[in-house]
Design an enzyme around this catalytic site. Structure first.
Site, PDB file in Angstrom:
ATOM      1  N   GLN A   1      38.519 -75.534  -6.119  1.00 30.63           N
ATOM      2  CA  GLN A   1      38.843 -76.773  -6.821  1.00 30.63           C
ATOM      3  C   GLN A   1      38.278 -76.666  -8.240  1.00 30.63           C
ATOM      4  O   GLN A   1      37.068 -76.747  -8.450  1.00 30.63           O
ATOM      5  CB  GLN A   1      38.246 -77.955  -6.078  1.00 30.63           C
ATOM      6  CG  GLN A   1      38.647 -78.030  -4.605  1.00 30.63           C
ATOM      7  CD  GLN A   1      40.101 -78.393  -4.406  1.00 30.63           C
ATOM      8  OE1 GLN A   1      40.521 -79.530  -4.631  1.00 30.63           O
ATOM      9  NE2 GLN A   1      40.907 -77.431  -3.971  1.00 30.63           N
TER      10      GLN A   1
ATOM     11  N   ALA B   1      39.205 -89.068  -3.456  1.00 33.92           N
ATOM     12  CA  ALA B   1      39.524 -87.661  -3.235  1.00 33.92           C
ATOM     13  C   ALA B   1      40.132 -87.013  -4.480  1.00 33.92           C
ATOM     14  O   ALA B   1      40.395 -87.663  -5.493  1.00 33.92           O
ATOM     15  CB  ALA B   1      40.467 -87.522  -2.045  1.00 33.92           C
ATOM     16  N   HIS B   2      40.386 -85.720  -4.363  1.00 37.19           N
ATOM     17  CA  HIS B   2      40.817 -84.935  -5.524  1.00 37.19           C
ATOM     18  C   HIS B   2      42.153 -85.408  -6.094  1.00 37.19           C
ATOM     19  O   HIS B   2      43.059 -85.796  -5.382  1.00 37.19           O
ATOM     20  CB  HIS B   2      40.861 -83.430  -5.208  1.00 37.19           C
ATOM     21  CG  HIS B   2      41.781 -83.037  -4.097  1.00 37.19           C
ATOM     22  ND1 HIS B   2      41.954 -81.733  -3.714  1.00 37.19           N
ATOM     23  CD2 HIS B   2      42.577 -83.755  -3.288  1.00 37.19           C
ATOM     24  CE1 HIS B   2      42.818 -81.670  -2.727  1.00 37.19           C
ATOM     25  NE2 HIS B   2      43.207 -82.887  -2.452  1.00 37.19           N
ATOM     26  N   ASN B   3      42.208 -85.370  -7.413  1.00 34.07           N
ATOM     27  CA  ASN B   3      43.413 -85.680  -8.196  1.00 34.07           C
ATOM     28  C   ASN B   3      43.876 -87.126  -8.102  1.00 34.07           C
ATOM     29  O   ASN B   3      45.010 -87.441  -8.446  1.00 34.07           O
ATOM     30  CB  ASN B   3      44.561 -84.733  -7.835  1.00 34.07           C
ATOM     31  CG  ASN B   3      44.248 -83.300  -8.223  1.00 34.07           C
ATOM     32  OD1 ASN B   3      44.020 -82.458  -7.366  1.00 34.07           O
ATOM     33  ND2 ASN B   3      44.202 -83.030  -9.524  1.00 34.07           N
TER      34      ASN B   3
END
Length: 339
Positions: A197, A238-240
């Site tokens: 990531q 969470a991511h993005n």
């Protein structure tokens, strides 16, 4: 102890002063607990009965509530906003630290602005940039190549990973983690293969992040938290994900990856938001609501059921399983009646 007169507070808020303008106020308190040198407020009508017996030196009131009040008052359109501004003025919360503690570990390549304060056992990594008046609390870590904007405060034991950019005048509370790995894996014949990531996190100005909250870094592009966002304790982003300007997220809410929350949204506590969704600007979501599809029209959305005794809940849960069957039966009956 800081003191300010009622007249000075009125000028600060643009409020009408009723009563003794020279009264000195030292702090704020509730109607029930306030004393003669304290200021209180009435913003909710259910506390109206407490106003008569309050010992507060002065009270923030709306025009309607001030009509029959005989004590000292500041009269303004929104007493609660007035309370917030005065509470800031009289805030006695100490700075997390002053100066740079000898035990702090600061990489030689890090760039520190003016009046930076770094507490005991904090770590500042390589090529970090800290703006003017930044405060880094005890035991906090700022990872490599991260940038912390002027006036931002990290309380004790905050972890900011590498490649994180933080704006000005933010507050990160203890045990918050910014930039941890997003949950990205590929599956090959039952085995999980980790996807690095590398997108980092971008946080705007005037953002407050609660204790124990985690914001994952993006997989390739950054996770984004825009200006003015406020996030409560124990929230997972969470991511993005993208969180729009001035949105508020209450505690224990979980937002799955690649979801975009619009501007001026309010998410109640304990919500669960599925991934890869878009929620339009101005959406309000009640606590404990689960959102599994896009919201394209602003409004108030809810899904939690009310509390009931366990026996009734178990019975209704069984009935819920037959809801589709019941719907089809009713539909068939309606068709027969119509025919």
């Amino acid at each position: 102890m800081k003191t300010v007169t009622l007249k000075e507070l009125g000028q600060l808020l643009g409020a009408l002063v009723k009563g003794d303008e020279t009264l000195e106020i030292t702090s704020v308190a509730t109607l029930e607990d306030a004393t003669q040198d304290q200021l209180s407020f009435l913003a909710n009508s259910k506390y109206r009965a407490q106003l008569e017996n309050s010992q507060a030196g002065a009270v923030l009131l709306s025009e309607k509530d001030a009509e029959d009040y005989q004590g000292n008052a500041l009269v303004l359109k929104d007493p609660y906003v007035g309370f917030a501004r005065i509470a800031q003025l009289l805030d006695t919360t100490p700075k997390v630290t002053s100066g740079i503690h000898p035990s702090a570990q600061i990489d030689p390549t890090a760039q520190l602005g003016e009046n930076v304060a770094i507490a005991a056992n904090a770590v500042v990594g390589a090529n970090v940039i800290l703006g003017n008046d930044v405060q880094i609390g005890a035991g906090s870590v700022v990872g490599e190549q991260s940038i912390i904007g002027s006036g931002t405060c990290l309380k004790a034991n905050v972890t900011v990973y590498h490649n994180v950019v933080v704006g000005q005048d933010c507050i990160f509370h203890s045990a918050s983690v910014i930039g941890s790995d997003g949950f990205g894996y590929a599956n090959e014949k039952g085995n999980w293969i980790k996807i690095p990531q590398t997108g980092g996190v971008r946080i705007g100005d005037n953002v407050e992040i609660g204790a124990g909250t985690t914001i994952d870094c993006g997989a390739l592009s950054p996770t984004e938290i825009h200006d003015g966002v406020i996030i409560d304790n124990q929230v997972q982003i969470a991511h993005n994900c993208v969180i729009g300007q001035n949105t508020a997220i209450a505690g224990a809410t979980f937002i799955a990856g690649s979801t975009t929350i619009g501007k001026y949204c309010i998410l109640g506590g304990g919500c669960g938001i599925a991934g890869h969704l878009k929620i339009i600007d101005g959406t309000h979501v009640s606590g404990s609501t689960n959102i599994t599809s896009e919201i394209r029209k602003p409004g108030l959305y809810s899904s939690a059921t009310i509390a009931m005794d366990n026996k009734t809940w178990r019975r209704n849960t069984v009935r819920f399983r037959h809801l589709d069957e019941l719907f089809n039966r009713v539909k068939t009956i309606e068709k027969k009646i119509k025919d």
